[in-house]
Design an enzyme around this catalytic site. Structure first.
Site, PDB file in Angstrom:
ATOM      1  N   ASP A  26       0.801  -1.236   0.000  1.00  0.00           N
ATOM      2  CA  ASP A  26       0.000   0.000   0.000  1.00  0.00           C
ATOM      3  C   ASP A  26       0.828   1.277   0.000  1.00  0.00           C
ATOM      4  O   ASP A  26       0.395   2.305   0.523  1.00  0.00           O
ATOM      5  CB  ASP A  26      -0.960   0.025   1.216  1.00  0.00           C
ATOM      6  N   LYS A  29       2.171   1.760  -5.259  1.00  0.00           N
ATOM      7  CA  LYS A  29       2.677   1.113  -6.483  1.00  0.00           C
ATOM      8  C   LYS A  29       1.791   1.447  -7.689  1.00  0.00           C
ATOM      9  O   LYS A  29       2.289   1.686  -8.784  1.00  0.00           O
ATOM     10  CB  LYS A  29       2.720  -0.416  -6.296  1.00  0.00           C
ATOM     11  N   GLY A  53      -4.662  -4.141  -3.739  1.00  0.00           N
ATOM     12  CA  GLY A  53      -5.570  -3.071  -4.131  1.00  0.00           C
ATOM     13  C   GLY A  53      -4.703  -1.906  -4.562  1.00  0.00           C
ATOM     14  O   GLY A  53      -4.025  -1.308  -3.732  1.00  0.00           O
ATOM     15  N   HIS A  54      -4.672  -1.632  -5.849  1.00  0.00           N
ATOM     16  CA  HIS A  54      -3.774  -0.606  -6.384  1.00  0.00           C
ATOM     17  C   HIS A  54      -4.598   0.558  -6.928  1.00  0.00           C
ATOM     18  O   HIS A  54      -5.419   0.378  -7.815  1.00  0.00           O
ATOM     19  CB  HIS A  54      -2.891  -1.197  -7.497  1.00  0.00           C
ATOM     20  N   GLN A 238       1.578  -6.508  -2.971  1.00  0.00           N
ATOM     21  CA  GLN A 238       2.097  -6.565  -1.595  1.00  0.00           C
ATOM     22  C   GLN A 238       3.448  -5.845  -1.448  1.00  0.00           C
ATOM     23  O   GLN A 238       3.700  -4.906  -2.169  1.00  0.00           O
ATOM     24  CB  GLN A 238       2.203  -8.022  -1.105  1.00  0.00           C
TER      25      GLN A 238
HETATM   26  P1  GDP Z   1      -0.533   0.221  -3.609  1.00  0.00           P
HETATM   27  O1  GDP Z   1      -1.229  -0.979  -3.082  1.00  0.00           O
HETATM   28  O2  GDP Z   1       0.937   0.197  -3.326  1.00  0.00           O
HETATM   29  O3  GDP Z   1      -0.806   0.472  -5.073  1.00  0.00           O
HETATM   30  O4  GDP Z   1      -1.133   1.472  -2.815  1.00  0.00           O
HETATM   31  P2  GDP Z   1      -2.696   1.749  -2.492  1.00  0.00           P
HETATM   32  O5  GDP Z   1      -3.377   2.186  -3.738  1.00  0.00           O
HETATM   33  O6  GDP Z   1      -3.284   0.603  -1.750  1.00  0.00           O
HETATM   34  O7  GDP Z   1      -2.579   2.923  -1.438  1.00  0.00           O
HETATM   35  C1  GDP Z   1      -1.944   4.118  -1.739  1.00  0.00           C
HETATM   36  C2  GDP Z   1      -2.944   5.268  -1.542  1.00  0.00           C
HETATM   37  O8  GDP Z   1      -2.258   6.494  -1.521  1.00  0.00           O
HETATM   38  C3  GDP Z   1      -3.948   5.399  -2.660  1.00  0.00           C
HETATM   39  O9  GDP Z   1      -5.154   5.871  -2.147  1.00  0.00           O
HETATM   40  C4  GDP Z   1      -3.317   6.446  -3.574  1.00  0.00           C
HETATM   41  O10 GDP Z   1      -4.276   7.146  -4.361  1.00  0.00           O
HETATM   42  C5  GDP Z   1      -2.679   7.356  -2.569  1.00  0.00           C
HETATM   43  N1  GDP Z   1      -1.455   8.072  -2.987  1.00  0.00           N
HETATM   44  C6  GDP Z   1      -0.402   7.596  -3.696  1.00  0.00           C
HETATM   45  N2  GDP Z   1       0.588   8.527  -3.752  1.00  0.00           N
HETATM   46  C7  GDP Z   1       0.143   9.591  -3.054  1.00  0.00           C
HETATM   47  C8  GDP Z   1       0.723  10.860  -2.697  1.00  0.00           C
HETATM   48  O11 GDP Z   1       1.869  11.170  -3.024  1.00  0.00           O
HETATM   49  N3  GDP Z   1      -0.035  11.700  -1.941  1.00  0.00           N
HETATM   50  C9  GDP Z   1      -1.299  11.373  -1.527  1.00  0.00           C
HETATM   51  N4  GDP Z   1      -1.969  12.254  -0.796  1.00  0.00           N
HETATM   52  N5  GDP Z   1      -1.867  10.189  -1.835  1.00  0.00           N
HETATM   53  C10 GDP Z   1      -1.148   9.313  -2.575  1.00  0.00           C
HETATM   54  P1  IMO Z   2      -1.048  -4.255  -2.139  1.00  0.00           P
HETATM   55  O1  IMO Z   2      -0.637  -4.898  -3.446  1.00  0.00           O
HETATM   56  C1  IMO Z   2      -1.170  -4.495   2.214  1.00  0.00           C
HETATM   57  C2  IMO Z   2      -1.499  -8.486   3.993  1.00  0.00           C
HETATM   58  C3  IMO Z   2      -2.776  -8.843   4.713  1.00  0.00           C
HETATM   59  C4  IMO Z   2      -2.244  -9.801   5.762  1.00  0.00           C
HETATM   60  C5  IMO Z   2      -1.147 -10.545   5.009  1.00  0.00           C
HETATM   61  C6  IMO Z   2      -1.577 -11.891   4.460  1.00  0.00           C
HETATM   62  O2  IMO Z   2      -2.280  -3.448  -2.246  1.00  0.00           O
HETATM   63  O3  IMO Z   2       0.101  -3.529  -1.528  1.00  0.00           O
HETATM   64  P2  IMO Z   2      -3.144 -12.590   2.421  1.00  0.00           P
HETATM   65  O4  IMO Z   2      -4.586 -12.272   2.139  1.00  0.00           O
HETATM   66  O5  IMO Z   2      -2.199 -12.134   1.367  1.00  0.00           O
HETATM   67  O6  IMO Z   2      -2.934 -14.033   2.786  1.00  0.00           O
HETATM   68  O7  IMO Z   2      -2.805 -11.755   3.760  1.00  0.00           O
HETATM   69  O8  IMO Z   2      -0.760  -9.700   3.937  1.00  0.00           O
HETATM   70  N1  IMO Z   2      -1.677  -8.011   2.594  1.00  0.00           N
HETATM   71  C7  IMO Z   2      -1.531  -6.744   2.205  1.00  0.00           C
HETATM   72  N2  IMO Z   2      -1.292  -5.632   2.920  1.00  0.00           N
HETATM   73  N3  IMO Z   2      -1.258  -4.413   0.871  1.00  0.00           N
HETATM   74  C8  IMO Z   2      -1.483  -5.523   0.129  1.00  0.00           C
HETATM   75  O9  IMO Z   2      -1.455  -5.518  -1.223  1.00  0.00           O
HETATM   76  C9  IMO Z   2      -1.676  -6.753   0.799  1.00  0.00           C
HETATM   77  N4  IMO Z   2      -1.919  -8.014   0.400  1.00  0.00           N
HETATM   78  C10 IMO Z   2      -1.902  -8.781   1.503  1.00  0.00           C
HETATM   79  O10 IMO Z   2      -3.389  -7.710   5.277  1.00  0.00           O
HETATM   80  O11 IMO Z   2      -1.636  -9.078   6.791  1.00  0.00           O
HETATM   81 MG    MG Z   3      -2.861  -1.509  -1.891  1.00  0.00          MG
END
Ligand code: GDP
Ligand code: IMO
Ligand code: MG
Length: 439
Positions: A26, A29, A53-54, A238
């Site tokens: 999170d 990416k 969740g990206h 992840q």
């Molecule tokens: P991922 O799983 O690594 O793709 O990250 P997620 O999408 O789960 O979580 C990142 C969150 O931060 C998302 O809601 C993005 O829209 C937000 N985000 C990413 N870069 C920035 C930033 O530089 N500033 C802010 N405010 N939000 C960001």
């Molecule tokens: P992205 O790609 C954050 C965490 C879960 C749990 C552990 C194992 O959005 O960065 P699983 O369902 O994979 O067996 O759960 O890994 N986890 C994540 N945490 N971002 C993710 O994906 C994750 N995918 C799994 O919360 O702790």
């Molecule tokens: Mg994510």
């Protein structure tokens, strides 16, 4: 090795770039992949499954992808879901339909699905939740998406693959598999267990209709693009501290988010990757259980969660928040194989008077500033040693030029790269594609 990531250089980029995550996921990416996707000719989501969740925010709006590669908005880029990803076919079908509804073309010209990818079926989710329920120690807090059991079946050389779903004898294989799983779950639950076979089968047939044109042999395609020196982008799910082997076991996922995961998915040797970019926020978060030395369960954690909107993209769970953990990041960057860092969410600190970095740990009177493995017991007990930095009290979201960032913000960024020993080449100051500073 290594490319310069200035905006101009991204335009001139050749070869292979992998975007991964050095901590617990999170970190943004999705945003960084979207940013680079405009120049990519191929993009590969290479590990995990719908536990990811990206988030992508660009001129098309905001999208949250679980299985679809985040480069999908470039119609000239061939996106691939690798054989090493575990796929919930119904969920993927839904994601494709939602994109098409939003006017984004998804055809075999821009999305291919590896035929050897394993299928996540309803029984995997049941087994995932069951495994959590019977855990005697602390629960992992999985996403409940069936990731562990699907990879377990793959390890046991059982289960169904994408090629089975689109093959002519799918019904036979489905019946055989459901029988096996019913026997397994009946034993687990201590009573006869039966699935709604007909309903499940019909749902799978609908998903098959959407997915079948996209399922293919992808290794040849990947190899041929690589041999021709085309621009290939890898996208991890992840993060490295959730790596099955090198993360904070057992509080990990079941795949390899680091650079080895990309190698397993593609056969592209690690040494011929031009740049591995590890994306990290300016603070640390974690969702689910497991050690997190800098977690703040008080007002600070709450403040970061509120301003940073730190709620899970996949499960909606509040993310655990705390100061950026440098030793964990440094170790994770090593596991990830990072050549450079992208630092996201700097803007979340715009109104903070004081910002801290965790520069080491203290345990039983001993101090360490570096770790060489992610020992869960140690990290559970370790107390963070904090170093304070003055805030910058200025809105950074409009800034596009590194030199125009406030002095205190630059000082903070430069201290991070000095301690992690990996250069920060991208700074992100907002969720939108354009809210980005290249160094
Ligand atoms: P991922 O799983 O690594 O793709 O990250 P997620 O999408 O789960 O979580 C990142 C969150 O931060 C998302 O809601 C993005 O829209 C937000 N985000 C990413 N870069 C920035 C930033 O530089 N500033 C802010 N405010 N939000 C960001
Ligand atoms: P992205 O790609 C954050 C965490 C879960 C749990 C552990 C194992 O959005 O960065 P699983 O369902 O994979 O067996 O759960 O890994 N986890 C994540 N945490 N971002 C993710 O994906 C994750 N995918 C799994 O919360 O702790
Ligand atoms: Mg994510």
């Amino acid at each position: 090795m290594g490319i310069n990531l200035s905006e101009k250089q991204i335009k001139e980029w050749r070869g292979v770039v992998v975007v991964t995550d050095p901590t617990w996921g999170d970190n943004g990416k999705g945003k960084i992949v979207d940013l680079l996707s405009s120049r990519a000719q191929m993009s590969i989501r290479y590990n995990g499954g719908p536990n990811a969740g990206h988030t992508v925010r660009n001129e098309h709006g905001e999208f949250k992808f679980h299985l679809i590669p985040s480069a999908i908005f470039n119609p000239d880029c061939l996106s691939i879901i690798a054989n090493t990803v575990v796929i919930d076919p119904i969920k993927l079908g839904e994601e494709i339909l939602a994109l098409r509804k939003a006017g984004i073309a998804v055809t075999e010209k821009n999305l291919l699905i590896g035929q050897n990818a394993h299928l996540i079926m309803p029984w995997h989710r049941i087994r995932d939740n069951f495994a959590e329920m019977i855990r005697t120690g602390e629960k992992i807090g999985t996403t409940g998406k069936g990731i562990g059991p699907t990879y377990a079946d793959r390890t046991e050389r059982l289960g169904l693959q994408m090629r089975d779903l689109v093959g002519s004898d799918f019904e036979k294989k489905f019946v055989r598999e459901i029988d096996r799983q019913e026997r397994l779950i009946s034993v687990m639950e201590g009573k006869e267990y039966h699935f709604e076979k007909k309903e499940m089968y019909e749902q799978l047939l609908s998903a098959r209709e959407i997915l079948a044109p996209l399922v293919n042999e992808v290794m040849e395609k990947i190899d041929s693009f690589h041999q021709k020196g085309k621009r290939i982008l890898g996208e991890a799910g992840q993060g490295a501290l959730l790596d099955l082997d090198l993360g904070t076991y057992p509080f990990v996922t079941s795949s390899h988010p680091g650079v080895v995961g990309f190698n397993l998915a593609t056969t592209i040797p690690v040494k011929s990757i031009n740049e591995v970019i590890a994306v990290t926020k300016a603070y640390t978060t974690r969702v689910g259980a497991g050690p997190m030395p800098t977690e703040d369960t008080g007002a600070l954690g709450e403040r970061i969660r509120e301003i940073g909107k730190e709620f899970g993209t996949t499960t909606g769970r509040p993310r655990r928040c705390g100061w950026l953990d440098i030793p964990a990041l440094r170790y994770g960057a090593q596991v990830a194989g990072a050549d450079s860092l992208a630092l996201t969410k700097l803007d979340i600190f715009d109104e903070f008077d004081e910002i801290n970095l965790c520069v080491g740990y203290e345990l039983g009177g001993h101090q360490v500033d570096k770790i060489s493995h992610a020992d869960a017991l140690f990290l559970h007990e370790a107390r963070p040693i904090l170093k304070s930095f003055p805030g910058w009290g200025e809105n950074t979201t409009q800034i596009r030029d590194y030199e125009k960032l406030p002095q205190n913000a630059r000082h903070f960024i430069e201290k991070i790269e000095e301690m992690v020993k990996v250069p920060i080449k991208i700074v992100s100051v907002g969720a939108n594609r354009i809210e980005t500073i290249y160094r």
